[in-house]
Write a protein that holds these residues in place. Structure first.
Motif, PDB file in Angstrom:
ATOM      1  N   MET A   1     -47.316  51.721 -26.395  1.00 42.34           N
ATOM      2  CA  MET A   1     -47.746  52.924 -25.559  1.00 42.34           C
ATOM      3  C   MET A   1     -46.660  53.460 -24.790  1.00 42.34           C
ATOM      4  O   MET A   1     -46.600  54.530 -23.886  1.00 42.34           O
ATOM      5  N   ASN A   2     -45.610  52.969 -24.935  1.00 41.35           N
ATOM      6  CA  ASN A   2     -44.253  53.430 -24.539  1.00 41.35           C
ATOM      7  C   ASN A   2     -44.344  53.849 -23.045  1.00 41.35           C
ATOM      8  O   ASN A   2     -43.999  54.788 -22.342  1.00 41.35           O
ATOM      9  N   ASN A   3     -44.633  52.712 -22.138  1.00 41.80           N
ATOM     10  CA  ASN A   3     -44.755  52.867 -20.644  1.00 41.80           C
ATOM     11  C   ASN A   3     -45.599  54.089 -20.068  1.00 41.80           C
ATOM     12  O   ASN A   3     -45.293  54.437 -19.019  1.00 41.80           O
ATOM     13  N   VAL A   4     -46.409  54.708 -20.783  1.00 44.74           N
ATOM     14  CA  VAL A   4     -47.409  55.496 -20.588  1.00 44.74           C
ATOM     15  C   VAL A   4     -48.485  54.954 -19.833  1.00 44.74           C
ATOM     16  O   VAL A   4     -49.095  53.900 -20.617  1.00 44.74           O
ATOM     17  N   GLU A   6     -52.282  53.460 -19.103  1.00 43.81           N
ATOM     18  CA  GLU A   6     -53.246  53.320 -20.062  1.00 43.81           C
ATOM     19  C   GLU A   6     -54.254  54.636 -20.194  1.00 43.81           C
ATOM     20  O   GLU A   6     -54.503  54.987 -21.238  1.00 43.81           O
ATOM     21  N   GLY A   7     -54.582  55.238 -18.990  1.00 45.74           N
ATOM     22  CA  GLY A   7     -55.478  56.316 -19.048  1.00 45.74           C
ATOM     23  C   GLY A   7     -54.965  57.568 -19.841  1.00 45.74           C
ATOM     24  O   GLY A   7     -55.812  58.345 -20.532  1.00 45.74           O
ATOM     25  N   ARG A   8     -53.794  57.724 -19.383  1.00 43.19           N
ATOM     26  CA  ARG A   8     -53.217  58.904 -19.948  1.00 43.19           C
ATOM     27  C   ARG A   8     -53.059  58.919 -21.631  1.00 43.19           C
ATOM     28  O   ARG A   8     -53.359  59.713 -22.507  1.00 43.19           O
ATOM     29  N   TRP A   9     -52.617  57.629 -21.963  1.00 45.42           N
ATOM     30  CA  TRP A   9     -52.467  57.331 -23.374  1.00 45.42           C
ATOM     31  C   TRP A   9     -53.815  57.237 -24.067  1.00 45.42           C
ATOM     32  O   TRP A   9     -54.343  57.878 -25.157  1.00 45.42           O
ATOM     33  N   ARG A  10     -54.945  56.902 -23.223  1.00 44.09           N
ATOM     34  CA  ARG A  10     -56.258  56.877 -23.977  1.00 44.09           C
ATOM     35  C   ARG A  10     -56.926  58.250 -24.179  1.00 44.09           C
ATOM     36  O   ARG A  10     -57.306  58.427 -25.307  1.00 44.09           O
ATOM     37  N   ARG A  11     -56.489  59.032 -23.273  1.00 42.28           N
ATOM     38  CA  ARG A  11     -56.938  60.378 -23.391  1.00 42.28           C
ATOM     39  C   ARG A  11     -56.166  60.950 -24.667  1.00 42.28           C
ATOM     40  O   ARG A  11     -56.688  62.000 -25.217  1.00 42.28           O
ATOM     41  N   GLY A  12     -55.121  60.897 -24.758  1.00 46.38           N
ATOM     42  CA  GLY A  12     -54.359  61.286 -25.833  1.00 46.38           C
ATOM     43  C   GLY A  12     -54.834  60.819 -27.295  1.00 46.38           C
ATOM     44  O   GLY A  12     -54.961  61.565 -28.141  1.00 46.38           O
ATOM     45  N   VAL A  13     -55.234  59.489 -27.334  1.00 49.13           N
ATOM     46  CA  VAL A  13     -55.807  58.820 -28.388  1.00 49.13           C
ATOM     47  C   VAL A  13     -57.205  59.671 -28.733  1.00 49.13           C
ATOM     48  O   VAL A  13     -57.426  60.129 -29.792  1.00 49.13           O
ATOM     49  N   VAL A  14     -58.011  59.673 -27.783  1.00 50.61           N
ATOM     50  CA  VAL A  14     -59.193  60.562 -27.723  1.00 50.61           C
ATOM     51  C   VAL A  14     -58.974  61.873 -28.378  1.00 50.61           C
ATOM     52  O   VAL A  14     -59.730  62.761 -29.206  1.00 50.61           O
TER      53      VAL A  14
END
Length: 156
Positions: A1-4, A6-14
């Protein structure tokens, strides 16, 4: 996740999943309209594409690639042969062995109908450098492989 976070990363995946679903829908619609222009069913066009990408196949191998029952494949191949898209070539040593071969003279029709999409992808990619294109191609290849594995698992 490269220090991003979790919520922001999950939104990106969605967002990526949503974009892939929309891409799948639009490409399916494009294929359907191409098929209608050529009097091909969606599954017929899928089989033509599999042969174009993987080369000549036995009916059994093609059925496996398409995820279809061999009896269903027989009907599809009868239609494609009747309409001049494929030829069944018999092995000279074993007349029971058959290979399905695309007729290259029909490819121009498909090439012409998909021309707008090819041009659109060229335009989309025009400002990307080779490293970006490699990253996108690698991502899409991984997604396709994951889809293939899941399809195989569900098909068992």
């Amino acid at each position: 996740m490269n220090n991003v976070p979790e919520g922001r990363w999950r939104r990106g995946v969605v967002d990526v999943m949503g974009a892939l679903r929309e891409m799948n829908s639009q490409l399916s619609l494009l294929n359907h309209h191409v098929g209608l222009r050529l009097a091909l069913r969606d599954v017929d066009l899928d089989c033509i594409d599999l042969l174009a990408r993987n080369g000549s196949q036995s009916p059994t191998a093609l059925a496996r690639l398409a995820g279809l029952h061999p009896a269903t494949m027989t009907g599809i191949l009868d239609r494609l042969e009747r309409d001049g898209w494929v030829v069944r070539e018999r092995d000279q040593r074993d007349r029971r062995a058959v290979t399905i071969v695309l007729r290259p003279e029909r490819g121009g029709e498909l090439y012409r109908l998909f021309g707008g999409m090819r041009a659109a992808v060229d335009d989309i990619c025009a400002d990307l450098d080779p490293e970006q294109l490699a990253l996108i191609a690698g991502f899409l290849t991984q997604v396709a492989a994951a889809g293939g594995r899941e399809a195989e698992a569900l098909g068992q």
